[in-house]
Write a protein that holds these residues in place. Sequence first.
Motif, PDB file in Angstrom:
ATOM      1  N   MET A  83       0.805  -1.214   0.000  1.00  0.00           N
ATOM      2  CA  MET A  83       0.000   0.000   0.000  1.00  0.00           C
ATOM      3  C   MET A  83       0.844   1.273   0.000  1.00  0.00           C
ATOM      4  O   MET A  83       0.426   2.284  -0.540  1.00  0.00           O
ATOM      5  CB  MET A  83      -0.959  -0.002   1.193  1.00  0.00           C
ATOM      6  N   MET A  84       2.008   1.245   0.687  1.00  0.00           N
ATOM      7  CA  MET A  84       2.852   2.443   0.798  1.00  0.00           C
ATOM      8  C   MET A  84       1.986   3.638   1.210  1.00  0.00           C
ATOM      9  O   MET A  84       1.956   4.682   0.551  1.00  0.00           O
ATOM     10  CB  MET A  84       3.592   2.702  -0.518  1.00  0.00           C
ATOM     11  N   ALA A  85       1.302   3.457   2.334  1.00  0.00           N
ATOM     12  CA  ALA A  85       0.241   4.381   2.745  1.00  0.00           C
ATOM     13  C   ALA A  85       0.784   5.585   3.513  1.00  0.00           C
ATOM     14  O   ALA A  85       0.353   5.892   4.623  1.00  0.00           O
ATOM     15  CB  ALA A  85      -0.792   3.636   3.581  1.00  0.00           C
ATOM     16  N   TYR A  86       1.754   6.272   2.921  1.00  0.00           N
ATOM     17  CA  TYR A  86       2.332   7.455   3.555  1.00  0.00           C
ATOM     18  C   TYR A  86       2.824   8.404   2.468  1.00  0.00           C
ATOM     19  O   TYR A  86       3.052   8.011   1.310  1.00  0.00           O
ATOM     20  CB  TYR A  86       3.512   7.070   4.457  1.00  0.00           C
ATOM     21  N   SER A  87       2.999   9.650   2.833  1.00  0.00           N
ATOM     22  CA  SER A  87       3.675  10.645   2.010  1.00  0.00           C
ATOM     23  C   SER A  87       4.659  11.391   2.897  1.00  0.00           C
ATOM     24  O   SER A  87       4.491  11.447   4.123  1.00  0.00           O
ATOM     25  CB  SER A  87       2.685  11.629   1.381  1.00  0.00           C
ATOM     26  N   ILE A  88       5.687  11.967   2.274  1.00  0.00           N
ATOM     27  CA  ILE A  88       6.711  12.731   2.992  1.00  0.00           C
ATOM     28  C   ILE A  88       6.725  14.141   2.433  1.00  0.00           C
ATOM     29  O   ILE A  88       6.870  14.333   1.224  1.00  0.00           O
ATOM     30  CB  ILE A  88       8.098  12.083   2.829  1.00  0.00           C
ATOM     31  N   ALA A 144       0.229   9.976   7.018  1.00  0.00           N
ATOM     32  CA  ALA A 144      -0.569   8.829   6.572  1.00  0.00           C
ATOM     33  C   ALA A 144      -1.331   9.257   5.324  1.00  0.00           C
ATOM     34  O   ALA A 144      -1.835  10.382   5.256  1.00  0.00           O
ATOM     35  CB  ALA A 144      -1.541   8.415   7.674  1.00  0.00           C
ATOM     36  N   ASP A 145      -1.405   8.373   4.330  1.00  0.00           N
ATOM     37  CA  ASP A 145      -1.984   8.798   3.050  1.00  0.00           C
ATOM     38  C   ASP A 145      -2.705   7.649   2.357  1.00  0.00           C
ATOM     39  O   ASP A 145      -2.090   6.705   1.858  1.00  0.00           O
ATOM     40  CB  ASP A 145      -0.868   9.328   2.144  1.00  0.00           C
ATOM     41  N   TYR A 146      -4.053   7.755   2.319  1.00  0.00           N
ATOM     42  CA  TYR A 146      -4.864   6.871   1.483  1.00  0.00           C
ATOM     43  C   TYR A 146      -5.548   7.643   0.355  1.00  0.00           C
ATOM     44  O   TYR A 146      -6.312   7.077  -0.415  1.00  0.00           O
ATOM     45  CB  TYR A 146      -5.927   6.162   2.322  1.00  0.00           C
ATOM     46  N   HIS A 147      -5.261   8.934   0.271  1.00  0.00           N
ATOM     47  CA  HIS A 147      -5.912   9.755  -0.754  1.00  0.00           C
ATOM     48  C   HIS A 147      -5.587   9.235  -2.147  1.00  0.00           C
ATOM     49  O   HIS A 147      -6.470   9.144  -3.018  1.00  0.00           O
ATOM     50  CB  HIS A 147      -5.454  11.207  -0.614  1.00  0.00           C
ATOM     51  N   ASN A 193     -11.817   2.522   8.442  1.00  0.00           N
ATOM     52  CA  ASN A 193     -11.797   1.672   9.638  1.00  0.00           C
ATOM     53  C   ASN A 193     -10.495   1.804  10.426  1.00  0.00           C
ATOM     54  O   ASN A 193      -9.509   2.388   9.959  1.00  0.00           O
ATOM     55  CB  ASN A 193     -12.093   0.208   9.283  1.00  0.00           C
ATOM     56  N   SER A 194     -10.494   1.288  11.644  1.00  0.00           N
ATOM     57  CA  SER A 194      -9.332   1.408  12.525  1.00  0.00           C
ATOM     58  C   SER A 194      -8.142   0.614  12.013  1.00  0.00           C
ATOM     59  O   SER A 194      -6.984   1.000  12.218  1.00  0.00           O
ATOM     60  CB  SER A 194      -9.696   0.946  13.946  1.00  0.00           C
ATOM     61  N   GLU A 195      -8.401  -0.510  11.351  1.00  0.00           N
ATOM     62  CA  GLU A 195      -7.314  -1.324  10.809  1.00  0.00           C
ATOM     63  C   GLU A 195      -6.435  -0.526   9.860  1.00  0.00           C
ATOM     64  O   GLU A 195      -5.204  -0.548   9.946  1.00  0.00           O
ATOM     65  CB  GLU A 195      -7.893  -2.542  10.083  1.00  0.00           C
ATOM     66  N   HIS A 196      -7.057   0.236   8.970  1.00  0.00           N
ATOM     67  CA  HIS A 196      -6.248   0.958   7.991  1.00  0.00           C
ATOM     68  C   HIS A 196      -5.642   2.231   8.565  1.00  0.00           C
ATOM     69  O   HIS A 196      -4.621   2.706   8.054  1.00  0.00           O
ATOM     70  CB  HIS A 196      -7.054   1.199   6.714  1.00  0.00           C
ATOM     71  N   LEU A 197      -6.217   2.776   9.617  1.00  0.00           N
ATOM     72  CA  LEU A 197      -5.525   3.831  10.359  1.00  0.00           C
ATOM     73  C   LEU A 197      -4.213   3.288  10.919  1.00  0.00           C
ATOM     74  O   LEU A 197      -3.148   3.905  10.785  1.00  0.00           O
ATOM     75  CB  LEU A 197      -6.403   4.349  11.497  1.00  0.00           C
ATOM     76  N   MET A 198      -4.286   2.109  11.554  1.00  0.00           N
ATOM     77  CA  MET A 198      -3.082   1.496  12.113  1.00  0.00           C
ATOM     78  C   MET A 198      -2.060   1.183  11.024  1.00  0.00           C
ATOM     79  O   MET A 198      -0.850   1.418  11.184  1.00  0.00           O
ATOM     80  CB  MET A 198      -3.441   0.218  12.879  1.00  0.00           C
TER      81      MET A 198
END
Length: 245
Positions: free
Chosen positions: A43-48, A80-83, A103-108
């Motif tokens: 997923m690489m669910a982040y941005s910098i 954190a980035d799911y956009h 959901n909380s799972e994807h926040l974590m």
Amino acid sequence: MNTTIETILNHRSIRTFKEEALSEDTVHTLVEAARRASTSSYMMAYSIIGITDPKKKEQLHEVSGHPHVLTNGHLFIICADYHRMTYEAADEVKEEMKPNLENSEHLMTAAIDGALAAQNMAIAAESMGLGMCYLGSLRNDISKVDELLNLPEYVFPLFGIAVGVPAEDPEKKPRLPHAAVYFENEYRDHEREIRTFNENIRTYYASRSSNRRIDTWSDQMQRRFRTPIRMDVTDYLHRKGFNKR
């Protein structure tokens, strides 16, 4: 012991940096190290976000209160980035995605992905002779940071990292002992180890070269958790579409 292990074991938070900006090549290398971190389900669910605008740094300093938000070689903010996961989704598909995105799972998962990338960056920086310090204090006013960074839906700031050429040489701060963090097969009570650690910390604070005081780890934790902190974060996350289910 190899040099990678030595770098990890010699970690210290550096909060005073020389007035020397990191080169573009160094920033690129640090981001590349972060990008190679493990990630859940690709997923690489982040941005910098790198902060180079002096005015924006000053505004972030007002949120944090820490001088090294201003005086560093480079300031990174890990989000954190799911956009980006919604870019190619039709409206009806995005609606189907919402239960998972919120959901909380994807926040974590996003928080873990961001932390793994950041720790890769930290180790890379220290291996290059640089110093670094994490900045959770940017969550002191998380809505203000959101506004300053122009963050869209499903993106929120996790923490910052100040990186630069060290201008101080602090002692290594003790960590919880091995027996207090590693257990085999099941959780084990370790109050005795904590008491011993508290005595060690008391000695450390009384003998270090600066900011001497009488204190223990348990006393610090009790003070921290008796005082409400950043109680606005939950409502903010809900507004950003996180942790709603």
